[in-house]
Structure formats: C-alpha cells, structure tokens
Design an enzyme around this catalytic site. Structure first.
Site, PDB file in Angstrom:
ATOM      1  N   ASP A  37      50.395  27.945  43.281  1.00 12.41           N
ATOM      2  CA  ASP A  37      50.346  29.006  44.281  1.00 12.41           C
ATOM      3  C   ASP A  37      51.767  29.230  44.805  1.00 12.41           C
ATOM      4  O   ASP A  37      52.653  28.413  44.607  1.00 12.41           O
ATOM      5  CB  ASP A  37      49.431  28.590  45.449  1.00 12.41           C
ATOM      6  N   VAL A  64      52.957  33.733  40.141  1.00  9.56           N
ATOM      7  CA  VAL A  64      52.289  34.006  38.859  1.00  9.56           C
ATOM      8  C   VAL A  64      52.840  35.238  38.150  1.00  9.56           C
ATOM      9  O   VAL A  64      52.589  35.424  36.951  1.00  9.56           O
ATOM     10  CB  VAL A  64      50.745  34.152  39.000  1.00  9.56           C
ATOM     11  N   ASN A  90      43.235  32.849  38.978  1.00  5.59           N
ATOM     12  CA  ASN A  90      42.487  33.298  40.144  1.00  5.59           C
ATOM     13  C   ASN A  90      43.354  33.924  41.236  1.00  5.59           C
ATOM     14  O   ASN A  90      42.835  34.655  42.081  1.00  5.59           O
ATOM     15  CB  ASN A  90      41.715  32.072  40.688  1.00  5.59           C
ATOM     16  N   TYR A 156      43.580  48.176  43.057  1.00  5.21           N
ATOM     17  CA  TYR A 156      42.890  46.880  42.933  1.00  5.21           C
ATOM     18  C   TYR A 156      41.694  47.012  41.991  1.00  5.21           C
ATOM     19  O   TYR A 156      41.498  46.184  41.092  1.00  5.21           O
ATOM     20  CB  TYR A 156      42.443  46.432  44.327  1.00  5.21           C
ATOM     21  N   LYS A 160      41.254  44.981  38.497  1.00  5.59           N
ATOM     22  CA  LYS A 160      40.128  44.072  38.259  1.00  5.59           C
ATOM     23  C   LYS A 160      39.278  44.552  37.070  1.00  5.59           C
ATOM     24  O   LYS A 160      38.739  43.730  36.317  1.00  5.59           O
ATOM     25  CB  LYS A 160      39.293  43.931  39.530  1.00  5.59           C
ATOM     26  N   THR A 191      36.944  34.593  52.787  1.00  8.53           N
ATOM     27  CA  THR A 191      38.239  33.925  52.586  1.00  8.53           C
ATOM     28  C   THR A 191      39.292  34.717  53.371  1.00  8.53           C
ATOM     29  O   THR A 191      39.029  35.840  53.823  1.00  8.53           O
ATOM     30  CB  THR A 191      38.660  33.923  51.091  1.00  8.53           C
TER      31      THR A 191
END
Ligand SMILES: NC(=O)c1ccc[n+]([C@@H]2O[C@H](COP(=O)([O-])OP(=O)(O)OC[C@H]3O[C@@H](n4cnc5c(N)ncnc54)[C@H](O)[C@@H]3O)[C@@H](O)[C@H]2O)c1
Length: 248
Positions: A37, A64, A90, A156, A160, A191
């Site tokens: 991360d 990433v 993820n 987004y 996805k 989250t």
C-alpha cells in the site's frame, strides 16, 4: 487451492477490504501474507494483526501505478519466500467530488491508472511468475459499479468494467497453465472509501440507499475472495457480493 502454507500478495492492504482479507488469509494458515500500500501507517497496523496470527508478514510501501515499484515487489517476494501463489489486486480509489463531467482531468487519469492499469500490470507480472511454477490464483477487485452505468463517477465505472473484462479474458489461463483469474464485485461496503467518495464525509447519495439496504462489511468481501481462492472450478468469472436488504 488450499490456503494453508501459501504465500499471498494483497494490495490496498492498509485499509478496508484489503486489510480484512489479508488478516483472513493469515487466519486460514497462509505461510506469509505480503501487504502492499501507499499508506505506511495503515500497513503497520495490518502487519501487527497478521503477526499475532502465525503467518509471516512482509510490508511493502509502494505505489501500484509505478511499474518499477511493482517489479521490485515481485522480485523481493521471490527472494524472500521463493514462492507466490495468490495475488489479490485490490488497491483502488474513487473520483470523489466534483461529480463527472466536472471531475479534474488529473484525477480521471489517476482513477484509471490505479483502478485498471495497475491491475493489468500486476496481474501480468503475477501470471508470468506463476506460469513458471505450475499455477496460482489471482483475484482482482472490480465493483458492482463496473456493471451498472453510473454518471457521477463514470471514470470509476469504466475502470471497474475494464477489470471485469480483463479478468474474464484471462479465463483460458486456467486450462493453459493452471492460473485462475477472477474478479470480485463488491456492492456498497463500509470502508473509508465511502468518505472519500463524499470528499471527507458520507456522500449524499448514500442516505436514501441505506433505507433499503445494509452496508457490507469488509470481511464479507474477504470471505468471497477466500471462496474464489479455494474453489478450483472458478476461472474467468466475476463474483458479485450484494448488499443484504435493510432489516434482514
Ligand atoms: N467500499 C466499497 O463500497 C467498494 C465497493 C466496490 C468496490 N470497492 C473497491 O474495493 C477496493 C478496496 O477499497 P476499500 O473500500 O477497502 O477502500 P479503502 O480506501 O479503505 O482502501 C483502499 C486502499 O488502497 C490504497 N491505495 C490507493 N491508491 C494506491 C496506490 N496508488 N498504490 C498503493 N495503494 C493504494 C489506499 O491507501 C487504501 O489503503 C477498491 O478497489 C475499491 O474500488 C469498494
């Protein structure tokens, strides 16, 4: 694939779904969980929780979207463990306010780079590694947002949707070289990303939705990821984790 004694890499492991899944992999007896991360502090918290189980942990602070960071990570995992069986790509972000089409252009670039491009690059490194060693399992985090048109965060949704099609396109690798690639599609999950969607607070759109549904817990997604790892029959598919109805 049985998780016991396997080595797993989880990106976005400093928070939310990634953290929960990394801990669940340790609970399943993974030999080691590699957590990656940008957020060093969050990674340290996740690492503590994994160490209190019996798995080894390797924390990698990386971006990433950086190809050199990813290549170095795969090298370090091989040098440390000589083994990598499970990769959970993820890490992800949402665009946040202002809604599309007023999203800043540099934010659109970041969303596509983090949510789609990094998944493809990391999967490719994992596939090339696993191909030499007889197989493995890759799970990529998509979203129900990749299945339904969503104007407010169209970048987004597009990223996805790309993750879903990339994962489906890799389905034949199961036959060719024993590598199963699948996508998991969480619905709305409790989250910190929800606050990011609203620019620091819960977004307005969530209020009416919560009259009809319950939020998922990160562990609900972790459980589905575990199932996708353990079930050797599933390859090239996407698996939706839907919200339970309110009051159920
Ligand atoms: N929470 C939801 O409702 C929901 C629904 C569907 C899909 N998802 C997806 O689940 C995944 C995990 O999100 P979450 O809900 O746990 O959110 P989160 O914000 O709690 O966790 C995301 C993690 O990714 C990390 N990250 C972001 N950019 C990075 C980068 N460039 N390099 C390395 N790490 C980076 C963040 O630091 C954070 O720790 C994301 O891909 C998200 O799009 C979430």
């Amino acid at each position: 694939m049985e998780i016991k004694n396997r080595v797993a890499l989880v990106t976005g492991a400093a928070s939310g779904i990634g953290r929960a899944t990394a801990i669940m992999l340790a609970d399943k007896g993974a030999r080691a969980v590699v957590i990656a991360d940008l957020d060093e502090t969050g990674l340290a918290d996740t690492a503590e929780k994994i160490k209190s189980r019996s798995s080894e942990v390797l924390s990698l602070t990386l971006n990433v979207t950086s190809q050199p960071d990813l290549e170095a990570a795969y090298r370090e995992i091989d040098e440390t463990f000589g083994q990598l069986d499970i990769v959970f790509n993820n890490a992800g972000i949402v665009s946040g306010p202002p809604p599309y089409p007023d999203t800043h252009l540099d934010r659109i670039t970041r969303v596509v780079e983090i949510d789609l491009l990094s998944v493809i690059v990391s999967s490719t490194l994992a596939i090339r590694y696993m191909r030499e060693r007889g197989g493995g399992v890759i799970i990529n985090t998509a979203s129900t947002g990749g299945l339904n048109p969503y104007l407010a965060d169209a970048p987004y949704a597009a990223a996805k949707a790309g993750v879903i099609m990339f994962s489906r396109s890799c389905g034949d690798l199961a036959q060719q070289c024993g590598i199963r690639v699948n996508a998991v599609c969480p619905a709305v999950t409790e989250t910190p990303i929800l606050e990011k969607t609203g620019g620091g607070q819960r977004p307005d759109w969530l209020g009416p939705i919560l009259e009809n549904i319950q939020l998922l817990k990160p562990e609900d997604i972790g459980q589905r990821v575990i199932e996708l790892i353990e079930d050797d029959t599933i390859a090239g598919e996407y698996s939706v984790v839907a919200n339970p109805p309110a009051g159920s």
